[in-house]
Design a protein around this motif. Structure first.
Motif, mmCIF file in Angstrom:
data_model
loop_
_atom_site.group_PDB
_atom_site.id
_atom_site.type_symbol
_atom_site.label_atom_id
_atom_site.label_comp_id
_atom_site.label_asym_id
_atom_site.label_seq_id
_atom_site.Cartn_x
_atom_site.Cartn_y
_atom_site.Cartn_z
ATOM 1 N N UNK A 24 0.829 -1.213 0.000
ATOM 2 C CA UNK A 24 0.000 0.000 0.000
ATOM 3 C C UNK A 24 0.862 1.261 0.000
ATOM 4 N N UNK A 25 2.040 1.178 0.599
ATOM 5 C CA UNK A 25 2.947 2.326 0.646
ATOM 6 C C UNK A 25 3.620 2.584 -0.700
ATOM 7 N N UNK A 26 3.662 1.554 -1.547
ATOM 8 C CA UNK A 26 4.332 1.660 -2.852
ATOM 9 C C UNK A 26 3.375 1.254 -3.968
ATOM 10 N N UNK A 27 2.245 1.917 -4.030
ATOM 11 C CA UNK A 27 1.197 1.580 -5.011
ATOM 12 C C UNK A 27 1.690 1.650 -6.453
ATOM 13 N N UNK A 28 2.569 2.589 -6.741
ATOM 14 C CA UNK A 28 3.031 2.808 -8.115
ATOM 15 C C UNK A 28 4.129 1.825 -8.542
ATOM 16 N N UNK A 29 4.729 1.121 -7.606
ATOM 17 C CA UNK A 29 5.849 0.231 -7.932
ATOM 18 C C UNK A 29 5.367 -1.008 -8.670
ATOM 19 N N UNK A 30 6.091 -1.378 -9.725
ATOM 20 C CA UNK A 30 5.789 -2.614 -10.441
ATOM 21 C C UNK A 30 6.201 -3.820 -9.621
ATOM 22 N N UNK A 31 7.364 -3.711 -9.004
ATOM 23 C CA UNK A 31 7.846 -4.777 -8.130
ATOM 24 C C UNK A 31 8.527 -4.143 -6.922
ATOM 25 N N UNK A 58 -1.820 -12.520 -5.979
ATOM 26 C CA UNK A 58 -1.573 -11.229 -6.618
ATOM 27 C C UNK A 58 -0.615 -10.393 -5.773
ATOM 28 N N UNK A 59 -0.838 -10.369 -4.460
ATOM 29 C CA UNK A 59 0.023 -9.593 -3.571
ATOM 30 C C UNK A 59 1.450 -10.128 -3.594
ATOM 31 N N UNK A 60 1.613 -11.440 -3.520
ATOM 32 C CA UNK A 60 2.952 -12.042 -3.521
ATOM 33 C C UNK A 60 3.704 -11.690 -4.804
ATOM 34 N N UNK A 61 2.994 -11.622 -5.937
ATOM 35 C CA UNK A 61 3.638 -11.305 -7.218
ATOM 36 C C UNK A 61 4.159 -9.872 -7.269
ATOM 37 N N UNK A 62 3.700 -9.010 -6.388
ATOM 38 C CA UNK A 62 4.206 -7.631 -6.334
ATOM 39 C C UNK A 62 5.623 -7.570 -5.782
#
Length: 141
Positions: A24-31, A58-62
């Motif tokens: 949530x703190x890094x919404x814009x990050x791809x990974x 989905x969350x783990x793939x971030x």
């Protein structure tokens, strides 16, 4: 970024919630690159159990997980950070309760992040063996 957190236990659900907060703190990050130890709760399974297959997967793939060495804690960046927290923040004091410990930890996190403190491990094996007087004895057989 330093983000040490205080939790009452080291259970899977707390780990899953922690990763959700980070995402949530890094919404814009791809990974998001995550350096962590090999604790049994630090897995995709923890997220799936907490949020279900679809959301947990989905969350783990971030994240891109970078696990620290299982052996050799002096190489382990996660353990180095805990030692720094212990030395720089807590010292030899006894902390009365978890709320106080959380406050002290948040303050230390802010200080470390403002100073942009990083761990840069540049200690080759040969130098480490010399420093710690580690000698490999080879058998003649």
């Amino acid at each position: 970024m330093v983000d040490a957190r205080v939790t009452p236990t080291r259970c899977s659900a707390q780990f899953a919630d922690y990763l959700l907060d980070i995402a949530a703190s890094y919404r814009e990050a791809d990974t998001i690159h995550l350096v962590m130890d090999n604790l049994s709760t630090h897995t995709r399974k923890a997220l799936v159990e907490r949020f279900g297959e679809k959301a947990g997967g989905w969350l783990w793939k971030r994240f891109t997980a970078h696990y620290t060495p299982k052996h050799g804690s002096w190489l382990n960046q996660a353990e180095m950070e805990v030692r720094l927290l212990s030395r720089q923040c807590l010292g030899k004091r006894r902390i009365a309760d978890i709320a106080c410990l959380r406050q002290q930890t948040r303050t230390w996190n802010r200080r470390m992040n403002r100073a942009r403190v990083t761990i840069q491990w540049k200690f080759p094996r040969k130098q480490a063996r010399h420093k710690f007087r580690y000698i490999i004895k080879r058998s003649k057989h």
